[in-house]
Design a protein around this motif. Structure first.
Motif, PDB file in Angstrom:
ATOM      1  N   LEU A  55       0.826  -1.208   0.000  1.00 35.70           N
ATOM      2  CA  LEU A  55       0.000   0.000   0.000  1.00 35.70           C
ATOM      3  C   LEU A  55       0.862   1.261   0.000  1.00 35.70           C
ATOM      4  N   TRP A  56       1.953   1.232   0.741  1.00 38.60           N
ATOM      5  CA  TRP A  56       2.818   2.413   0.845  1.00 38.60           C
ATOM      6  C   TRP A  56       3.630   2.652  -0.423  1.00 38.60           C
ATOM      7  N   ILE A  68       0.867  11.345  -0.326  1.00 34.68           N
ATOM      8  CA  ILE A  68      -0.488  10.840  -0.114  1.00 34.68           C
ATOM      9  C   ILE A  68      -0.495   9.357  -0.438  1.00 34.68           C
ATOM     10  N   HIS A  69      -0.894   8.549   0.513  1.00 33.03           N
ATOM     11  CA  HIS A  69      -1.033   7.116   0.290  1.00 33.03           C
ATOM     12  C   HIS A  69      -1.906   6.528   1.401  1.00 33.03           C
ATOM     13  N   ILE A  70      -2.348   5.309   1.185  1.00 29.20           N
ATOM     14  CA  ILE A  70      -3.159   4.620   2.187  1.00 29.20           C
ATOM     15  C   ILE A  70      -2.263   4.214   3.355  1.00 29.20           C
ATOM     16  N   MET A 186      -8.107  12.117   1.168  1.00 30.99           N
ATOM     17  CA  MET A 186      -7.319  11.170   1.951  1.00 30.99           C
ATOM     18  C   MET A 186      -8.194  10.433   2.951  1.00 30.99           C
ATOM     19  N   MET A 187      -9.097  11.160   3.624  1.00 25.32           N
ATOM     20  CA  MET A 187      -9.975  10.542   4.615  1.00 25.32           C
ATOM     21  C   MET A 187     -10.933   9.548   3.968  1.00 25.32           C
ATOM     22  N   LEU A 188     -11.495   9.929   2.830  1.00 24.95           N
ATOM     23  CA  LEU A 188     -12.458   9.058   2.148  1.00 24.95           C
ATOM     24  C   LEU A 188     -11.798   7.786   1.641  1.00 24.95           C
ATOM     25  N   SER A 189     -10.638   7.922   0.988  1.00 27.00           N
ATOM     26  CA  SER A 189      -9.956   6.743   0.456  1.00 27.00           C
ATOM     27  C   SER A 189      -9.465   5.832   1.572  1.00 27.00           C
TER      28      SER A 189
END
Length: 221
Positions: A55-56, A68-70, A186-189
């Motif tokens: 993910l990173w 920006i990443h999960i 970012m919050m939504l994803s």
């Protein structure tokens, strides 16, 4: 190599002190006996660490130190508890350093902002929801997982902006235009990815989630 923008000064030492203390406490309190005695739990822990690394790798780079990443902090925290969550994410961050995506000097900064703060926010939010709201499958999924994931990445972004502005790495105006403007996305994803992964685990392997009891949340006991 992705620089961090905060590689010296009081801000760096503060990150080292806070993250180092949190990591040592996590390693001291983690249930290592349980991990070592259960092969399935070992595989799940290592699998979650590898998932974080993947993910990173998928990140959108902005200015040095801003990306920006999960995060995945809520997922591993709810699966294993805060202590093992910190350890798993720290191993994933170490892997990022070893493959050259991050410098050693950036490790404590990223450790505090990407790991310790989101994990503690996720776990604290979980405890608050469990205390105030009824034990219900949808309360856990929507309140603890989805909302908790969004709050964890919001805490990371706001802490990053605060630290970088106080340390004079970037101005608050630059941070607002180049970083904080993406906070809703970012919050939504983060909420969606963590929510989807946790939904699959809750449906198929509820007893493997440390903070989720199938008997408590499905039967309501």
């Amino acid at each position: 190599m992705l620089g961090d923008g905060l590689n010296s000064g009081w801000g760096w030492w503060l990150c080292l002190l806070l993250y180092g203390s949190g990591l040592l406490l996590a390693m001291w309190t983690a249930p290592w006996r349980k991990i070592l005695s259960q092969r399935l739990l070992q595989h799940l822990f290592l699998g979650a660490t590898v998932l974080l690394i993947g993910l990173w790798q998928m990140r959108a780079g902005l200015s040095p130190g801003l990306s920006i990443h999960i995060l995945g902090a809520t997922l591993v925290t709810l699966m294993f508890g805060w202590a093992l969550g910190v350890v798993a994410m720290s191993l994933a961050l170490l892997a990022m350093v070893l493959v050259g995506h991050l410098g050693w000097e950036a490790y404590p900064v990223r450790g505090l902002l990407m790991i310790l703060i989101p994990v503690l926010v996720s776990y604290g939010h979980h405890l608050l929801i469990r205390r105030l709201l009824p034990k219900n499958f949808f309360v856990y999924l929507l309140g603890t997982v989805f909302l908790g994931a969004g709050l964890s990445v919001a805490a990371m972004a706001l802490a990053t902006a605060l630290l970088y502005s106080l340390a004079n790495v970037y101005s608050l105006q630059q941070l607002s235009y180049e970083y904080l403007v993406f906070l809703p996305l970012m919050m939504l994803s983060e909420a969606m990815i963590n929510g989807m992964l946790m939904t699959g685990l809750m449906a198929n392997y509820p007893n493997l989630i440390r903070t989720f009891g199938a008997k408590n949340y499905i039967d309501g006991h």
